[in-house]
Scaffold this motif. Sequence first.
Motif, PDB file in Angstrom:
ATOM      1  N   THR A   4       5.035  -3.223  -9.031  1.00 37.34           N
ATOM      2  CA  THR A   4       4.618  -1.920  -9.567  1.00 37.34           C
ATOM      3  C   THR A   4       5.794  -0.990  -9.855  1.00 37.34           C
ATOM      4  O   THR A   4       5.579   0.189 -10.152  1.00 37.34           O
ATOM      5  N   GLY A   5       7.005  -1.521  -9.769  1.00 31.25           N
ATOM      6  CA  GLY A   5       8.165  -0.669  -9.997  1.00 31.25           C
ATOM      7  C   GLY A   5       8.277   0.445  -8.981  1.00 31.25           C
ATOM      8  O   GLY A   5       8.782   1.535  -9.288  1.00 31.25           O
ATOM      9  N   GLY A   6       7.810   0.181  -7.765  1.00 31.12           N
ATOM     10  CA  GLY A   6       7.901   1.153  -6.684  1.00 31.12           C
ATOM     11  C   GLY A   6       6.733   2.109  -6.577  1.00 31.12           C
ATOM     12  O   GLY A   6       6.648   2.873  -5.597  1.00 31.12           O
ATOM     13  N   LEU A   7       5.803   2.106  -7.531  1.00 32.45           N
ATOM     14  CA  LEU A   7       4.683   3.055  -7.508  1.00 32.45           C
ATOM     15  C   LEU A   7       3.604   2.683  -6.495  1.00 32.45           C
ATOM     16  O   LEU A   7       2.876   3.544  -6.019  1.00 32.45           O
ATOM     17  N   MET A   8       3.449   1.399  -6.196  1.00 33.13           N
ATOM     18  CA  MET A   8       2.419   0.850  -5.305  1.00 33.13           C
ATOM     19  C   MET A   8       1.039   0.884  -5.993  1.00 33.13           C
ATOM     20  O   MET A   8       0.935   1.191  -7.174  1.00 33.13           O
ATOM     21  N   ALA A   9      -0.011   0.574  -5.237  1.00 30.16           N
ATOM     22  CA  ALA A   9      -1.323   0.330  -5.834  1.00 30.16           C
ATOM     23  C   ALA A   9      -2.154   1.599  -5.953  1.00 30.16           C
ATOM     24  O   ALA A   9      -2.150   2.450  -5.068  1.00 30.16           O
ATOM     25  N   ASP A  10      -2.879   1.710  -7.073  1.00 32.12           N
ATOM     26  CA  ASP A  10      -3.837   2.805  -7.239  1.00 32.12           C
ATOM     27  C   ASP A  10      -5.020   2.636  -6.297  1.00 32.12           C
ATOM     28  O   ASP A  10      -5.555   3.610  -5.767  1.00 32.12           O
ATOM     29  N   LEU A  11      -5.435   1.375  -6.107  1.00 34.25           N
ATOM     30  CA  LEU A  11      -6.603   1.065  -5.289  1.00 34.25           C
ATOM     31  C   LEU A  11      -6.297  -0.169  -4.451  1.00 34.25           C
ATOM     32  O   LEU A  11      -5.854  -1.188  -4.980  1.00 34.25           O
ATOM     33  N   VAL A  12      -6.536  -0.066  -3.153  1.00 35.19           N
ATOM     34  CA  VAL A  12      -6.407  -1.195  -2.238  1.00 35.19           C
ATOM     35  C   VAL A  12      -7.763  -1.430  -1.592  1.00 35.19           C
ATOM     36  O   VAL A  12      -8.368  -0.494  -1.051  1.00 35.19           O
ATOM     37  N   ILE A  13      -8.234  -2.671  -1.660  1.00 39.59           N
ATOM     38  CA  ILE A  13      -9.527  -3.005  -1.076  1.00 39.59           C
ATOM     39  C   ILE A  13      -9.315  -4.037   0.015  1.00 39.59           C
ATOM     40  O   ILE A  13      -8.845  -5.151  -0.249  1.00 39.59           O
ATOM     41  N   ASP A  14      -9.635  -3.670   1.244  1.00 35.18           N
ATOM     42  CA  ASP A  14      -9.473  -4.572   2.380  1.00 35.18           C
ATOM     43  C   ASP A  14     -10.775  -5.323   2.614  1.00 35.18           C
ATOM     44  O   ASP A  14     -11.748  -4.765   3.121  1.00 35.18           O
ATOM     45  N   CYS A  15     -10.792  -6.591   2.234  1.00 33.08           N
ATOM     46  CA  CYS A  15     -11.968  -7.444   2.431  1.00 33.08           C
ATOM     47  C   CYS A  15     -11.743  -8.455   3.540  1.00 33.08           C
ATOM     48  O   CYS A  15     -12.578  -9.346   3.738  1.00 33.08           O
ATOM     49  N   ALA A  16     -10.601  -8.359   4.217  1.00 37.11           N
ATOM     50  CA  ALA A  16     -10.278  -9.316   5.270  1.00 37.11           C
ATOM     51  C   ALA A  16     -11.082  -8.999   6.528  1.00 37.11           C
ATOM     52  O   ALA A  16     -11.200  -7.843   6.924  1.00 37.11           O
ATOM     53  N   SER A  17     -11.619 -10.032   7.148  1.00 39.92           N
ATOM     54  CA  SER A  17     -12.362  -9.846   8.398  1.00 39.92           C
ATOM     55  C   SER A  17     -11.461 -10.219   9.565  1.00 39.92           C
ATOM     56  O   SER A  17     -10.425 -10.876   9.393  1.00 39.92           O
ATOM     57  N   GLY A  18     -11.839  -9.795  10.750  1.00 38.93           N
ATOM     58  CA  GLY A  18     -11.082 -10.181  11.929  1.00 38.93           C
ATOM     59  C   GLY A  18     -10.108  -9.120  12.379  1.00 38.93           C
ATOM     60  O   GLY A  18     -10.497  -8.061  12.861  1.00 38.93           O
TER      61      GLY A  18
END
Length: 373
Positions: free
Chosen positions: A249-263
Amino acid sequence: MTTFQAAVALAANHTEIQEFEKPSIVSESGLLKVAATGVCGSDWGYYQNLPASRGPLILGHETVGYIESMGSLAKEKWRLKEGDLVALEEYIPCGTCHACRSGDFRLCDATDWRLGGMRYGATGLNVAPGFWGGYSHYQYLHINTVFHKVPDGLNARHAALALPISNGIEWTYLQGGAGPGQTVVIQGPGQQGLACVVAAKAAGASKIVISGLANDTDRKRLSLAKKLGADHIIELGEVDVVQTVRELTGGLMADLVIDCASGGTDSVITAVALARKKGMVILGGQKRKKIPEFDSDQIIAKFLTVKGMRGHSYESVELALQLIHSDKYAVKEMSTHLLGLYETDLALNSLVGNSVKEPIHMVIDPNVDTTQT
């Protein structure tokens, strides 16, 4: 036929095929002839540790089937006809509380079994007439059932993807606001994570990144994620996920992060680190444990929006059925296994890596005869 069979969860890690008399239909009820029921990861919790208060029950809530019969009041309310192919939501809302009247019936207390509410696939045989689950030839229909007509030409097996795909649409698009020009990062390549990839692609996200474990199971799923529309895949442990997203992302990082990991809870901390300033974090994977020493000041410092997700909305299920019917994004490839009623234990054990090889979305079709296999 006056009798039918169902797979009844009697104790931890055990179902038994039992035979029942078809129930009588009253004015405010109906009967569904089950065509297919998807196997959801949430079924494992009941299967592994059946709550004593629920008693024996018929699991399965991603149900698709044909309207067999309806009472007069039900017919007037539902505006359906016998023979219609429909997909059900698991929720059985009260219809009168604030949540129901505002359109958020998934938040109705009547849908929460922990508060004594009813839900398809989570309500016991001790609640008459008892046939509230989809791993069965027939399912009883409550007057407050939430229906979706299946589009013409879409078969029941693929229509059973509606609820997991609707979660992806709800979390990614309707709640997450994914759209053109955005970078979306998805953690976990299970059913929900893959559904979020599809939703992000359909929403026009410019960069879709998905992460998973460096093992054979997740590698297979990450490979499918590429077919579904992911631009980049990350194998955890092989590279630094935060640094990789920073580079992408050229250092900008994500607009949206979705955590679907369980545990484990590590993915929540990582999700916050992956989000850009003024970004959004969606928490969809239940951890069932507290986060130790979590620095909540990061949320303030980065001006983040953090949302917890609970299921889907009526709108997202409708959109999911349309998307599946369109046959875009290779979404039908998520349906990997079709099993019979006598293979219910096999399917449920496969949720935790036993029995069936490399499952993504399994479907129980009660009309498939596997008694000879």
